[in-house]
Design an enzyme around this catalytic site. Structure first.
Site, PDB file in Angstrom:
ATOM      1  N   ARG A 187      12.809  21.676 -32.022  1.00 56.44           N
ATOM      2  CA  ARG A 187      12.841  20.368 -32.671  1.00 56.44           C
ATOM      3  C   ARG A 187      11.860  20.232 -33.830  1.00 56.44           C
ATOM      4  O   ARG A 187      12.227  19.782 -34.914  1.00 56.44           O
ATOM      5  CB  ARG A 187      12.479  19.244 -31.685  1.00 56.44           C
ATOM      6  CG  ARG A 187      13.626  18.685 -30.914  1.00 56.44           C
ATOM      7  CD  ARG A 187      13.131  18.351 -29.543  1.00 56.44           C
ATOM      8  NE  ARG A 187      12.719  19.575 -28.918  1.00 56.44           N
ATOM      9  CZ  ARG A 187      13.564  20.393 -28.276  1.00 56.44           C
ATOM     10  NH1 ARG A 187      14.795  20.057 -28.129  1.00 56.44           N
ATOM     11  NH2 ARG A 187      13.153  21.546 -27.776  1.00 56.44           N
ATOM     12  N   THR A 188      10.609  20.576 -33.578  1.00 58.87           N
ATOM     13  CA  THR A 188       9.594  20.244 -34.577  1.00 58.87           C
ATOM     14  C   THR A 188       9.831  21.040 -35.860  1.00 58.87           C
ATOM     15  O   THR A 188       9.878  20.472 -36.961  1.00 58.87           O
ATOM     16  CB  THR A 188       8.187  20.516 -34.010  1.00 58.87           C
ATOM     17  OG1 THR A 188       8.099  19.892 -32.736  1.00 58.87           O
ATOM     18  CG2 THR A 188       7.118  19.960 -34.929  1.00 58.87           C
ATOM     19  N   LYS A 211      -1.433  41.514 -37.800  1.00 63.17           N
ATOM     20  CA  LYS A 211      -2.333  42.539 -38.368  1.00 63.17           C
ATOM     21  C   LYS A 211      -3.784  42.062 -38.337  1.00 63.17           C
ATOM     22  O   LYS A 211      -4.666  42.715 -38.870  1.00 63.17           O
ATOM     23  CB  LYS A 211      -1.931  42.836 -39.815  1.00 63.17           C
ATOM     24  CG  LYS A 211      -0.510  43.318 -39.976  1.00 63.17           C
ATOM     25  CD  LYS A 211      -0.151  43.393 -41.469  1.00 63.17           C
ATOM     26  CE  LYS A 211       1.347  43.426 -41.661  1.00 63.17           C
ATOM     27  NZ  LYS A 211       1.717  43.069 -43.045  1.00 63.17           N
ATOM     28  N   ARG A 243       2.070  25.013 -36.301  1.00 64.65           N
ATOM     29  CA  ARG A 243       1.932  24.976 -34.832  1.00 64.65           C
ATOM     30  C   ARG A 243       1.173  26.224 -34.405  1.00 64.65           C
ATOM     31  O   ARG A 243       1.431  27.317 -34.932  1.00 64.65           O
ATOM     32  CB  ARG A 243       3.299  24.937 -34.151  1.00 64.65           C
ATOM     33  CG  ARG A 243       3.191  25.134 -32.642  1.00 64.65           C
ATOM     34  CD  ARG A 243       4.471  24.845 -31.928  1.00 64.65           C
ATOM     35  NE  ARG A 243       4.783  23.426 -31.964  1.00 64.65           N
ATOM     36  CZ  ARG A 243       5.781  22.867 -31.276  1.00 64.65           C
ATOM     37  NH1 ARG A 243       6.545  23.620 -30.505  1.00 64.65           N
ATOM     38  NH2 ARG A 243       6.013  21.579 -31.343  1.00 64.65           N
ATOM     39  N   HIS A 294      -0.240  16.490 -30.773  1.00 63.61           N
ATOM     40  CA  HIS A 294       1.050  16.721 -31.451  1.00 63.61           C
ATOM     41  C   HIS A 294       1.372  15.419 -32.198  1.00 63.61           C
ATOM     42  O   HIS A 294       2.255  14.658 -31.816  1.00 63.61           O
ATOM     43  CB  HIS A 294       2.104  17.035 -30.384  1.00 63.61           C
ATOM     44  CG  HIS A 294       3.401  17.579 -30.903  1.00 63.61           C
ATOM     45  ND1 HIS A 294       3.763  17.556 -32.228  1.00 63.61           N
ATOM     46  CD2 HIS A 294       4.446  18.166 -30.238  1.00 63.61           C
ATOM     47  CE1 HIS A 294       4.961  18.096 -32.367  1.00 63.61           C
ATOM     48  NE2 HIS A 294       5.392  18.473 -31.181  1.00 63.61           N
TER      49      HIS A 294
HETATM   50  N1   CP Z   1       9.092  18.153 -28.848  1.00 63.63           N
HETATM   51  C1   CP Z   1       8.796  19.380 -29.342  1.00 63.63           C
HETATM   52  O1   CP Z   1       7.681  19.614 -29.821  1.00 63.63           O
HETATM   53  O2   CP Z   1       9.808  20.279 -29.243  1.00 63.63           O
HETATM   54  P1   CP Z   1       9.769  21.771 -29.802  1.00 63.63           P
HETATM   55  O3   CP Z   1       8.726  22.518 -28.977  1.00 63.63           O
HETATM   56  O4   CP Z   1      11.132  22.313 -29.635  1.00 63.63           O
HETATM   57  O5   CP Z   1       9.322  21.697 -31.233  1.00 63.63           O
END
Ligand code: CP
Length: 306
Positions: A51-52, A80, A101, A129
């Site tokens: 999603r993100t 590396k 991320r 998040h």
């Molecule tokens: N909600 C969320 O962060 O989903 P993903 O891990 O798929 O990005």
């Protein structure tokens, strides 16, 4: 230049503006289709995501911009030994804004100290998040018509659930919210949220183990997955993974206007039979994530149309 690392990096007024802009995009997407023409978003994902990452990429494409990046550390020069500092200094030569991320808590903050372009934390370990928080706030506002005067149940992995920590922190600035924290003892909310946010701000909360005991009181039920990747041993994960399973039977005692949220991905914690219940908001929530990220990208690049 501003970064978005912690949900508290945004004031309540800034969140209101972002949600207003996201709602305008939803109403008139065609008015925003060229706003980011010539701009590039880099998605640096050192940890898996559906999603993100894809909603960030879709958001930038729908704004007329372009995207580049990688979807796993394995396909980047991190394998590396390259540091996040060096990575963002280089990627900042190629892109105008970066969504990152990382499995290590604090990595996007470290990256922001050296980055020549804005960094958006797209999830750092079990920490925060913030763009999921914006997604959740937009969903609550659209489903409930308000962001205060609510009883919210968080259920599942409250220890490592970064979406839970971020949302509780962000909502701590809205009026008359009561929390019911539903988890096994091993996955209770960490002290940096319970003590530093809830107790310090005198926000009413209770901790319980049974979902059935409290479901009738809730306006919002925020389900979470027990995250295999955050456990140190498989036996603990296996013991706890199916502690909560929301099904149509349990929903019989819930309010008729309950809103069921889940940041997704789901494993077993919500029966697929619940998906047809109008109270299930989680797929609408995933769609809201794209719109609120469009609003965020425009805002962080200073490209909001008049
Ligand atoms: N909600 C969320 O962060 O989903 P993903 O891990 O798929 O990005």
């Amino acid at each position: 230049m501003r970064h978005l690392i912690d949900p508290m990096d945004l004031s309540v007024e800034e969140i209101d503006d972002l949600l207003k802009l996201a709602n305008q995009v939803i109403a008139h997407p065609e008015q925003y289709s060229e706003v980011c023409h010539g701009k590039k978003l880099a998605t640096l994902f050192f940890e898996p995501s559906t999603r993100t990452r894809l909603s960030f990429e879709a958001a930038m494409m729908e704004l007329g911009g372009n995207v580049l990046g990688f979807s796993s550390a394995d396909s980047s020069s991190a394998t590396k030994g390259e540091s996040v500092h060096d990575t963002v200094q280089v990627v900042g030569c190629y892109a105008d804004i970066i969504a990152m991320r990382h499995p290590k808590e604090g990595a996007p903050l470290l990256a922001s100290l050296k980055s020549p372009v804005p960094i958006i934390n797209a999830g750092d370990g079990g920490h925060y998040h913030p763009t999921q928080t914006l997604t959740d706030l937009l969903t609550i506002q659209r489903e409930k018509g308000k962001l205060g005067n609510l009883t919210i149940g968080f259920c599942g992995d409250l220890m490592f659930g970064r979406t839970v920590h971020s949302l509780i922190k962000a909502l701590s600035r809205y009026d008359n919210i009561r929390y019911i924290l539903i988890s096994p003892p091993e996955l209770r909310i960490p002290d940096y949220i319970r003590v530093e946010i809830l107790e310090k701000k005198n926000i009413p909360y209770m901790e319980v183990e049974s979902m059935e005991q409290v479901i009738s009181e809730l306006d919002i039920l925020y389900m979470t997955r027990v995250q295999r990747e955050r456990f140190f041993n498989e036996a603990d994960y296996v013991r706890l993974k199916d502690t909560y399973i929301l099904d149509t039977d349990k929903l019989k005692s819930a309010k008729s206007d309950l809103s069921i949220l889940h940041p997704l991905p789901r494993v077993n914690e919500i029966s697929t039979k619940v998906d047809d219940d109008p109270r299930a908001c989680y797929f609408r929530q995933a769609l809201n994530g794209k719109y609120v990220r469009m609003a965020l990208i425009m805002t962080m690049l200073g490209l909001i149309p008049d």
